[in-house]
Design an enzyme around this catalytic site. Sequence first.
Site, PDB file in Angstrom:
ATOM      1  N   SER A   7       0.822  -1.203   0.000  1.00  0.00           N
ATOM      2  CA  SER A   7       0.000   0.000   0.000  1.00  0.00           C
ATOM      3  C   SER A   7       0.861   1.261   0.000  1.00  0.00           C
ATOM      4  O   SER A   7       1.639   1.440  -0.920  1.00  0.00           O
ATOM      5  CB  SER A   7      -0.953  -0.061   1.194  1.00  0.00           C
ATOM      6  OG  SER A   7      -2.077   0.693   0.896  1.00  0.00           O
TER       7      SER A   7
ATOM      8  N   LYS B   9       3.897   2.055  -2.644  1.00  0.00           N
ATOM      9  CA  LYS B   9       4.211   3.264  -3.428  1.00  0.00           C
ATOM     10  C   LYS B   9       5.693   3.559  -3.205  1.00  0.00           C
ATOM     11  O   LYS B   9       6.438   3.914  -4.120  1.00  0.00           O
ATOM     12  CB  LYS B   9       3.368   4.446  -2.953  1.00  0.00           C
ATOM     13  CG  LYS B   9       1.838   4.189  -2.946  1.00  0.00           C
ATOM     14  CD  LYS B   9       1.061   5.402  -2.431  1.00  0.00           C
ATOM     15  CE  LYS B   9      -0.282   5.093  -1.781  1.00  0.00           C
ATOM     16  NZ  LYS B   9      -1.339   4.580  -2.571  1.00  0.00           N
TER      17      LYS B   9
ATOM     18  N   TRP C  84     -10.573   0.194  -4.432  1.00  0.00           N
ATOM     19  CA  TRP C  84      -9.953   1.492  -4.118  1.00  0.00           C
ATOM     20  C   TRP C  84      -8.573   1.609  -4.778  1.00  0.00           C
ATOM     21  O   TRP C  84      -8.165   2.664  -5.231  1.00  0.00           O
ATOM     22  CB  TRP C  84      -9.835   1.578  -2.589  1.00  0.00           C
ATOM     23  CG  TRP C  84      -9.329   2.841  -1.993  1.00  0.00           C
ATOM     24  CD1 TRP C  84      -8.194   2.991  -1.250  1.00  0.00           C
ATOM     25  CD2 TRP C  84      -9.951   4.139  -2.016  1.00  0.00           C
ATOM     26  NE1 TRP C  84      -8.069   4.280  -0.817  1.00  0.00           N
ATOM     27  CE2 TRP C  84      -9.118   5.012  -1.268  1.00  0.00           C
ATOM     28  CE3 TRP C  84     -11.113   4.641  -2.606  1.00  0.00           C
ATOM     29  CZ2 TRP C  84      -9.432   6.352  -1.097  1.00  0.00           C
ATOM     30  CZ3 TRP C  84     -11.413   5.980  -2.427  1.00  0.00           C
ATOM     31  CH2 TRP C  84     -10.586   6.824  -1.690  1.00  0.00           C
TER      32      TRP C  84
ATOM     33  N   HIS D 234      -7.800  -5.706   1.142  1.00  0.00           N
ATOM     34  CA  HIS D 234      -6.559  -4.938   1.114  1.00  0.00           C
ATOM     35  C   HIS D 234      -5.640  -5.402   2.252  1.00  0.00           C
ATOM     36  O   HIS D 234      -5.912  -5.151   3.421  1.00  0.00           O
ATOM     37  CB  HIS D 234      -6.944  -3.465   1.317  1.00  0.00           C
ATOM     38  CG  HIS D 234      -5.800  -2.514   1.280  1.00  0.00           C
ATOM     39  ND1 HIS D 234      -5.128  -2.206   0.126  1.00  0.00           N
ATOM     40  CD2 HIS D 234      -5.215  -1.787   2.260  1.00  0.00           C
ATOM     41  CE1 HIS D 234      -4.192  -1.315   0.400  1.00  0.00           C
ATOM     42  NE2 HIS D 234      -4.216  -1.043   1.686  1.00  0.00           N
TER      43      HIS D 234
HETATM   44  C1  GTR Z   1      -5.411   4.337   2.183  1.00  0.00           C
HETATM   45  C2  GTR Z   1      -4.892   5.184   1.050  1.00  0.00           C
HETATM   46  C3  GTR Z   1      -4.231   4.320   0.050  1.00  0.00           C
HETATM   47  C4  GTR Z   1      -3.285   3.314   0.677  1.00  0.00           C
HETATM   48  C5  GTR Z   1      -3.749   2.786   2.016  1.00  0.00           C
HETATM   49  C6  GTR Z   1      -2.690   2.096   2.868  1.00  0.00           C
HETATM   50  O1  GTR Z   1      -6.133   5.037   3.104  1.00  0.00           O
HETATM   51  O2  GTR Z   1      -5.976   5.851   0.495  1.00  0.00           O
HETATM   52  O3  GTR Z   1      -3.599   5.098  -0.941  1.00  0.00           O
HETATM   53  O4  GTR Z   1      -2.014   3.803   0.746  1.00  0.00           O
HETATM   54  O5  GTR Z   1      -4.279   3.768   2.800  1.00  0.00           O
HETATM   55  O6  GTR Z   1      -1.526   2.505   2.902  1.00  0.00           O
HETATM   56  O7  GTR Z   1      -3.042   1.105   3.517  1.00  0.00           O
END
Ligand code: GTR
Length: 390
Positions: free
Chosen positions: A231, A235, A322, A373
Site C-alpha cells: 500500500s 508506493k 480502491w 486490502h
Molecule cells: C489508504 C490510502 C491508500 C493506501 C492505504 C494504505 O487510506 O488511500 O492510498 O495507501 O491507505 O496505505 O493502507
Amino acid sequence: MKRIACILILQLASLAVFAQNYDESKVPHYTLPDVLKTSAGKTIRNKEKWEKLRRPEVLKLFEDNVYGQLPTDYDSIRYALSEDDHPEMDGKAVLKQVGITVFRKGTPVQIDVVLFVPAQPKKPVPVFLLINNRGKENTDPTRATRSEFWPAEMVIDSGFAIAAFHVSDLAPDNKDTYATGLLQKLYPEQLKKDNGMKAIGAWAWGASRVMDYFETDKDIDAKKVIVVGHSRGGKTSLWAAAQDQRFAACVTNCSGNTGAALARRQFGERISRINATFPHWFNNNYKKYNDRENALPVDQHMLIALIAPRPVYATNASKDLWADPKGTFLAMKAAEPVYALYGIKPELPNDQPGIDVPVIGPHFGYHNREGEHNMTAYDWANFIRFARKF
Ligand code: GTR
C-alpha cells in the site's frame, strides 16, 4: 435554518469532490504519456538512448511533480550490529539487529533494522527488505508475535534472508509531524521546495540506507535485494527501486493510486483524494494535479518503466477496488515497451488474469488475490516463487 442549508451545501460539495468511481463503464477515455518519447519529441529506440536521454528525464518528472527530490548526500554512516549467537527458529536462522546512524552536518538519524539470515548454508543469500508501514509487532524480532505481513519463518525456510525497517524512523506517517524526522534533522532545505521530498521520499531514502548496510554484510548478496512494500509502503518500494538501481527487484503490494495503478483511469482513489487525506506523502507540486490527472506529464506505468530491466511484481486484492486492480495490471502492460528495449518479451497476458491466478515471469509478476486490502502468506508465497525465477 440558513446555517443548516449552508452545512448541507458544504457536505454535498465535498461529496462531489470526493466521489469515487467504481464503474468500469465510467472510466474516461484517456491517452497515456508516451514513455518512449522525449520532451523534445524524439522517439527512443534502444536501451542506450533510454538510459542516456529519456530515463533521467522521466525520473526528474516524477521528482518534480510527484515524490520530490531524493538527496543522496550525507556525511557519514555507522552500523551498530547486535548479533546474538543463539540459533533462532529451531536453529534455522540467525537474528541480526542493526542500528544504522546517518549523519549530516553533525545531526544523526537512526534506522533500526531487524534481519534474519538462514543459518545454513554459510554463503551470501538474497534478501527481502520490507518497508514496514504497519505496527512494529509485525516484524517482532523475538517471534513472540508472528504475522503474515512479514512471514519470517516461511521466507527463511525458502532459503532467503528477510529484513524490515519501520517508516516512523524516517518520517512519522502523520500530516502534522511527518517533518520531525529525517526532514527537519538532515534535509531541512527540502521543506522549503515545491519539489522537496516528504514522507514517501523519506521512507524511500531509508530503504537506500539499508541497502548501504547490505553492501557491508557478508551474509547478504547485495546484488539480490528485493524491496517490498504494501500500500503506502508499496508506493515507496516502487519509488525506492526507481531511484536506486542497486535494488535487484521490486514488490509492490496493493499500492494503488500513485503506486502501481494508472492515475488517468480515475478509478477508485484519485489524486485529489490522496492529496487531501495524506498531504504529507507527496511534494507540493503534486497538488496541482488534483482533478487534473491528464495534465500530469507522467503516469504510473512510467514509474514501473524506470525499474527496467529489473523485475517488478505487482499485486491486488479482489475486494480492494480502491487500489484499482485493473489499472495496476494496465500500468504493468504499458511499461513493457521499455523492457522490450532490453530484449524482454511480454510475460503478462493481454487481459488481466482472473482472481487467484498468479502470472509469474522472470521480469513481471502479477496477481489479484481473493480478499481484502492486505499482504498475506499467499502473496509472500508468490513473491518467493517470483524471486526464484531470476
Ligand atoms: C489508504 C490510502 C491508500 C493506501 C492505504 C494504505 O487510506 O488511500 O492510498 O495507501 O491507505 O496505505 O493502507
